[in-house]
Design an enzyme around this catalytic site. Structure first.
Site, mmCIF file in Angstrom:
data_model
loop_
_atom_site.group_PDB
_atom_site.id
_atom_site.type_symbol
_atom_site.label_atom_id
_atom_site.label_comp_id
_atom_site.label_asym_id
_atom_site.label_seq_id
_atom_site.Cartn_x
_atom_site.Cartn_y
_atom_site.Cartn_z
ATOM 1 N N LEU A 76 0.889 -1.319 0.058
ATOM 2 C CA LEU A 76 0.060 0.160 0.085
ATOM 3 C C LEU A 76 0.868 1.232 -0.060
ATOM 4 O O LEU A 76 0.644 2.413 0.556
ATOM 5 C CB LEU A 76 -0.932 -0.064 1.205
ATOM 6 C CG LEU A 76 -2.185 -1.151 1.346
ATOM 7 C CD1 LEU A 76 -2.873 -0.984 2.494
ATOM 8 C CD2 LEU A 76 -2.944 -1.125 0.036
ATOM 9 N N CYS A 77 1.829 1.367 -0.879
ATOM 10 C CA CYS A 77 2.747 2.433 -0.684
ATOM 11 C C CYS A 77 3.185 2.929 -2.352
ATOM 12 O O CYS A 77 4.163 3.142 -2.769
ATOM 13 C CB CYS A 77 4.326 2.162 -0.117
ATOM 14 S SG CYS A 77 4.818 0.482 -0.381
#
Length: 292
Positions: free
Chosen positions: A87-88
């Site tokens: 989730l980056c």
């Protein structure tokens, strides 16, 4: 067209997701500020060590240090700094593209679960993997550096390189490969550090004065190269953490904004479906009254 009940369910689901991404955005923003401050504050010390090493590398006694001696690079030792969580955004993907571009004989040491999983999945030689906390400590770095130096001194690798996401600003993180051992190009590396940190080169002229070493030049030069390696890797880890939290904050903000836009579109679709149902009911009532 989906029923109003189905659309209401989708709206509720998207709103719940939006709340989660919003919370993750705030957490990442809080960690990002601390990580960015840590990365920025450590640059001055890393640059100072590089300047000192550059000044003493020309000393005759320094040429005997194994980290300062030239060596033919037959097998590269690459430290890949990834993240533990996803989730980056494209942060890890961009980093792994650089790994895929490496065609030389190389072995890998990884930091972060994502990097370990990628190296294992692509069947590249993985020598070791190390965990890393959000608050990077020097003790964690010492264990990593000692292992890399041991591989180098034993002849299992002929270079020590770092592949990490260099922090530029909140929106920009650059995948970077940096060779730090052997230190035959220390002056070029110093100039690269100055450019990366946006330091005015005219204000950092080399010091050509004769130096007196205390307690002795040999004792200082025995410790200085290893200390420099530890500091450069430590600074790279701080930069990688700042890049991770910055990329996650931006990705979660984008996800939150997209969720809000999707809720607006679904709300419009819901209103249309509801209006269509009301219109249909009115038409049915009007038709029924005509037959009575």
């Amino acid at each position: 067209m989906p029923s109003t009940k189905e659309i209401r369910g989708r709206i509720k689901s998207v709103k719940n997701t939006s709340q989660i991404t919003r919370a993750m955005q705030l957490v990442a923003a809080s960690k990002m500020k601390k990580a960015q401050d840590a990365a920025m504050s450590g640059r001055a010390y890393a640059l100072l060590l590089a300047e000192i090493l550059d000044s003493v590398a020309g000393q005759e006694i320094a040429q005997t240090h194994p980290l300062l001696q030239a060596r033919e690079v037959k097998r590269r030792g690459i430290l890949v700094i990834g993240t533990d969580k996803g989730l980056c955004g494209p942060l890890n993907g961009n980093l792994f593209k650089e790994v895929m571009a490496i065609k030389d004989d190389a072995v890998y040491v990884t930091i972060g679960k994502k990097a370990t999983q990628f190296i294992s999945r692509t069947k590249r030689p993985l020598m070791a993997d190390f965990p890393l906390s959000d608050k990077v400590s020097y003790a964690e770095v010492r264990a990593i550096v000692n292992y890399m130096l041991e591989l180098y001194e034993d002849g299992k690798i002929d270079s020590i390189e770092i592949l990490y996401s260099a922090f530029v600003n909140t929106l920009v993180q650059e995948p970077t490969v940096m060779r730090i051992v052997p230190m035959t190009g220390i002056h070029d590396l110093l100039e690269d550090i100055k450019k990366r940190y946006k330091i005015d080169l005219s204000d950092t002229a080399g010091d050509e004065r004769e130096m007196i070493f205390e307690p002795s030049a040999k004792e200082i030069l025995d410790e200085l190269p290893a200390l420099y390696v530890k500091q450069i890797i430590f600074q790279s880890l701080l930069g990688a953490k700042a890049s991770e939290h910055s990329a996650r904050m931006v990705a979660m903000k984008s996800a939150t904004d997209n969720a809000k836009n999707l809720v607006s579109d679904l709300t419009l679709e819901y209103n249309k479906a509801r209006q269509a149902a009301i219109t249909q009911e009115i038409l049915e009532i009007a038709a029924a009254t005509q037959f009575n």
